[in-house]
Design a protein around this motif. Structure first.
Motif, PDB file in Angstrom:
ATOM      1  N   ARG A 156      72.598 -83.270 -14.019  1.00 39.89           N
ATOM      2  CA  ARG A 156      73.050 -84.291 -13.074  1.00 39.89           C
ATOM      3  C   ARG A 156      71.905 -85.206 -12.658  1.00 39.89           C
ATOM      4  N   ALA A 157      70.710 -84.687 -12.612  1.00 40.46           N
ATOM      5  CA  ALA A 157      69.584 -85.463 -12.096  1.00 40.46           C
ATOM      6  C   ALA A 157      69.045 -86.471 -13.104  1.00 40.46           C
ATOM      7  N   VAL A 158      69.186 -86.169 -14.391  1.00 43.90           N
ATOM      8  CA  VAL A 158      68.510 -86.967 -15.415  1.00 43.90           C
ATOM      9  C   VAL A 158      69.526 -87.494 -16.423  1.00 43.90           C
ATOM     10  N   GLU A 159      69.416 -88.769 -16.772  1.00 44.07           N
ATOM     11  CA  GLU A 159      70.238 -89.318 -17.846  1.00 44.07           C
ATOM     12  C   GLU A 159      69.697 -88.789 -19.185  1.00 44.07           C
ATOM     13  N   PRO A 160      70.563 -88.401 -20.096  1.00 44.00           N
ATOM     14  CA  PRO A 160      70.125 -87.753 -21.341  1.00 44.00           C
ATOM     15  C   PRO A 160      69.414 -88.706 -22.307  1.00 44.00           C
ATOM     16  N   GLY A 161      68.802 -88.097 -23.303  1.00 41.76           N
ATOM     17  CA  GLY A 161      68.260 -88.846 -24.432  1.00 41.76           C
ATOM     18  C   GLY A 161      66.845 -89.333 -24.292  1.00 41.76           C
ATOM     19  N   LEU A 162      66.196 -89.063 -23.163  1.00 47.89           N
ATOM     20  CA  LEU A 162      64.858 -89.610 -22.907  1.00 47.89           C
ATOM     21  C   LEU A 162      63.781 -88.644 -23.407  1.00 47.89           C
ATOM     22  N   ALA A 163      62.946 -89.116 -24.297  1.00 42.73           N
ATOM     23  CA  ALA A 163      61.917 -88.264 -24.899  1.00 42.73           C
ATOM     24  C   ALA A 163      60.927 -87.750 -23.857  1.00 42.73           C
ATOM     25  N   LEU A 164      60.580 -88.568 -22.877  1.00 42.17           N
ATOM     26  CA  LEU A 164      59.594 -88.172 -21.862  1.00 42.17           C
ATOM     27  C   LEU A 164      60.091 -86.978 -21.061  1.00 42.17           C
ATOM     28  N   MET A 165      61.348 -87.038 -20.635  1.00 43.19           N
ATOM     29  CA  MET A 165      61.899 -85.942 -19.854  1.00 43.19           C
ATOM     30  C   MET A 165      62.101 -84.706 -20.714  1.00 43.19           C
ATOM     31  N   HIS A 166      62.601 -84.894 -21.918  1.00 43.59           N
ATOM     32  CA  HIS A 166      62.802 -83.746 -22.805  1.00 43.59           C
ATOM     33  C   HIS A 166      61.478 -83.054 -23.104  1.00 43.59           C
ATOM     34  N   GLY A 167      60.437 -83.845 -23.321  1.00 37.96           N
ATOM     35  CA  GLY A 167      59.122 -83.268 -23.570  1.00 37.96           C
ATOM     36  C   GLY A 167      58.589 -82.508 -22.362  1.00 37.96           C
ATOM     37  N   PHE A 168      58.830 -83.034 -21.175  1.00 33.42           N
ATOM     38  CA  PHE A 168      58.371 -82.367 -19.945  1.00 33.42           C
ATOM     39  C   PHE A 168      59.069 -81.027 -19.766  1.00 33.42           C
ATOM     40  N   VAL A 169      60.387 -81.006 -19.928  1.00 30.61           N
ATOM     41  CA  VAL A 169      61.145 -79.764 -19.769  1.00 30.61           C
ATOM     42  C   VAL A 169      60.742 -78.763 -20.849  1.00 30.61           C
ATOM     43  N   SER A 170      60.519 -79.241 -22.059  1.00 26.36           N
ATOM     44  CA  SER A 170      60.087 -78.351 -23.139  1.00 26.36           C
ATOM     45  C   SER A 170      58.720 -77.734 -22.843  1.00 26.36           C
ATOM     46  N   ALA A 171      57.856 -78.517 -22.222  1.00 25.06           N
ATOM     47  CA  ALA A 171      56.486 -78.053 -21.981  1.00 25.06           C
ATOM     48  C   ALA A 171      56.413 -77.033 -20.849  1.00 25.06           C
ATOM     49  N   VAL A 172      57.125 -77.266 -19.748  1.00 22.21           N
ATOM     50  CA  VAL A 172      56.977 -76.387 -18.573  1.00 22.21           C
ATOM     51  C   VAL A 172      58.157 -75.447 -18.390  1.00 22.21           C
ATOM     52  N   GLY A 173      59.246 -75.690 -19.104  1.00 25.36           N
ATOM     53  CA  GLY A 173      60.437 -74.871 -18.931  1.00 25.36           C
ATOM     54  C   GLY A 173      61.376 -75.486 -17.915  1.00 25.36           C
ATOM     55  N   PRO A 174      62.672 -75.236 -18.029  1.00 26.21           N
ATOM     56  CA  PRO A 174      63.649 -75.873 -17.143  1.00 26.21           C
ATOM     57  C   PRO A 174      63.516 -75.484 -15.681  1.00 26.21           C
ATOM     58  N   ILE A 175      63.156 -74.240 -15.393  1.00 24.07           N
ATOM     59  CA  ILE A 175      63.048 -73.810 -13.995  1.00 24.07           C
ATOM     60  C   ILE A 175      61.891 -74.515 -13.316  1.00 24.07           C
ATOM     61  N   ALA A 176      60.724 -74.497 -13.958  1.00 31.26           N
ATOM     62  CA  ALA A 176      59.557 -75.175 -13.383  1.00 31.26           C
ATOM     63  C   ALA A 176      59.792 -76.684 -13.314  1.00 31.26           C
ATOM     64  N   ALA A 177      60.468 -77.235 -14.296  1.00 31.56           N
ATOM     65  CA  ALA A 177      60.757 -78.672 -14.282  1.00 31.56           C
ATOM     66  C   ALA A 177      61.639 -79.031 -13.107  1.00 31.56           C
ATOM     67  N   MET A 178      62.672 -78.237 -12.860  1.00 34.42           N
ATOM     68  CA  MET A 178      63.545 -78.512 -11.716  1.00 34.42           C
ATOM     69  C   MET A 178      62.779 -78.430 -10.395  1.00 34.42           C
ATOM     70  N   ARG A 179      61.994 -77.395 -10.227  1.00 33.81           N
ATOM     71  CA  ARG A 179      61.241 -77.228  -8.975  1.00 33.81           C
ATOM     72  C   ARG A 179      60.261 -78.375  -8.772  1.00 33.81           C
ATOM     73  N   SER A 180      59.611 -78.774  -9.852  1.00 39.95           N
ATOM     74  CA  SER A 180      58.640 -79.860  -9.753  1.00 39.95           C
ATOM     75  C   SER A 180      59.319 -81.173  -9.387  1.00 39.95           C
ATOM     76  N   LEU A 181      60.460 -81.444 -10.003  1.00 37.82           N
ATOM     77  CA  LEU A 181      61.174 -82.693  -9.735  1.00 37.82           C
ATOM     78  C   LEU A 181      61.794 -82.695  -8.342  1.00 37.82           C
ATOM     79  N   ARG A 182      62.328 -81.558  -7.909  1.00 35.47           N
ATOM     80  CA  ARG A 182      62.971 -81.499  -6.589  1.00 35.47           C
ATOM     81  C   ARG A 182      61.956 -81.642  -5.454  1.00 35.47           C
ATOM     82  N   SER A 183      60.743 -81.237  -5.722  1.00 37.44           N
ATOM     83  CA  SER A 183      59.689 -81.384  -4.707  1.00 37.44           C
ATOM     84  C   SER A 183      58.902 -82.673  -4.887  1.00 37.44           C
ATOM     85  N   ALA A 184      59.344 -83.502  -5.821  1.00 35.45           N
ATOM     86  CA  ALA A 184      58.684 -84.780  -6.104  1.00 35.45           C
ATOM     87  C   ALA A 184      57.232 -84.594  -6.503  1.00 35.45           C
TER      88      ALA A 184
END
Length: 389
Positions: free
Chosen positions: A24-52
């Protein structure tokens, strides 16, 4: 960096919650976001994004959605209609189909990164159905010709064990889905909004039929509106989930042509059904055939030859109907070609004209006479004259 987050392990509940939030937070298809989630994992990515606290370019992709949390409501809404969230590592995650998206992204193709997760509704298994699938797309304002061609192709492919993938829209998409359903086969509709949103509303019954044996698939959680830009994002997924893409009617500016373009970027075979040169709905398909590597197809055999197994799924050569002359031997055919139409000639003369021996000509003439090609008068031969009236 891994090809996709947690692809080797079935997603646990915490990971699934993180994927639901990210969808819900991210529009699909973006390499930058996909790379970030791949690098840190979805849980850490969510926590990092929710805390800005994510890197600024990544955080900017979330915008004002960073503090929004509708995960519980989204999962409950999905469960209420029998839907589920499929994540990397789940048994039905279509990893093989989506691999080309990772390759294209690594090569610098923009806007084609794989989905983080997929909301799925229906009884089919996503990995199984996409293991042998064909996309059929085209104009919403299709003609009767286009609708008939799409439905027939879908029916014929479905009968041969191919899953039909399309976008659930009016026109060619609907004809393709219905063609597969008429063959009592599953089909997949890839939607540009939440899987609980019947868009177009007139296709509510069609979507219910699709869900009975096939699948409704979306990258957006329940309730999300099918905004215009989401159709373009969705098109890459239609192309990725299929072994090839067939365009049946497309205007000069067409979403179907965009899907075909995405297919070509993914290395998928792209095919187009030709139409009348006077039809505005065939301008796009003819442009694909003229300006790209798209292949012209007119029947199911042509499609299967493009997407099937090399050396196995070959279409028979196109040929006209058999004629009586086709059954002649080479000697008989040469003798017939040498026969005069007016004045009869002797076998010796025929042999010289045909470049055969007299014995060969004598053996061929009775067969030609029996089949109605030649007639004999006083030992001389000529072609049988066609009687008028």
């Amino acid at each position: 960096m891994s090809a996709h987050p947690d692809q080797s392990v079935v997603a646990d509940e915490e990971t699934r919650v993180a994927m639901a939030w990210l969808s819900r937070a991210v529009e699909p298809g973006l390499a930058l976001m996909h790379g970030f989630v791949s690098a840190v994992g979805p849980i850490a990515a969510m926590r990092s994004l929710r805390s800005a606290q994510a890197p600024a370019p990544v955080q900017a992709l979330v915008g004002a959605r960073y503090d929004e949390d509708l995960v519980a409501a989204d999962l409950a809404a999905a469960a209420s209609i029998g839907a589920r969230l499929v994540c990397p590592g789940d048994p039905e995650w279509p990893a093989d189909s989506l691999h080309a998206m990772s390759v294209a992204t690594a090569m610098g193709v923009e806007g084609i990164a794989p989905p983080l997760a997929l909301w799925v509704r229906g009884t089919g298994d996503l990995a199984s159905l996409t293991g042998r699938a064909v996309a059929i797309v085209g104009a919403r304002a299709s003609t009767s010709y286009g609708t008939e061609q799409a439905a027939q192709l879908a029916f014929d492919l479905a009968e041969r064990g191919w899953t039909i993938v399309s976008g659930g829209a009016f026109g060619i998409d609907a004809a393709a889905h219905r063609g597969a359903l008429s063959a009592a086969a599953p089909t997949i509709a890839v939607l540009a909004g939440g899987i609980d949103r019947n868009y177009p509303a007139a296709h509510a019954a069609l979507f219910e039929r699709i869900a009975q044996d096939g699948l409704l698939v979306s990258e957006w959680p329940p309730g999300c509106a099918p905004y215009r830009h989401r159709f373009l994002i969705r098109n890459r997924l239609i192309a990725a989930l299929a072994a090839g893409c067939v365009v049946v009617e497309a205007s000069a500016r067409s979403g179907a042509r965009h899907t075909a373009g995405r297919g070509q970027e993914l290395g998928r075979p792209v095919m187009a059904v030709p139409g009348p040169v006077t039809s505005a709905m065939s301008v796009g398909t003819h442009a694909l055939l003229r300006d790209t590597e798209a292949r012209l197809v007119t029947c199911v055999a042509h499609v299967i030859e493009e997407i099937g197994h090399l050396g196995v799924d070959l279409s028979p050569p196109t040929r006209g109907p058999d004629t009586a002359r086709d059954a002649l031997s080479s000697v008989q055919a040469r003798t017939l070609e040498a026969l005069p139409t007016r004045r009869p000639v002797l076998p010796e003369q025929l042999a010289r004209a045909a470049g055969l021996s007299v014995l060969e000509v004598l053996s061929a003439l009775p067969a030609l006479e029996t089949r109605g090609f030649a007639e004999c008068t006083d030992g001389a031969w000529r072609i049988v004259r066609q009687r008028s009236g």
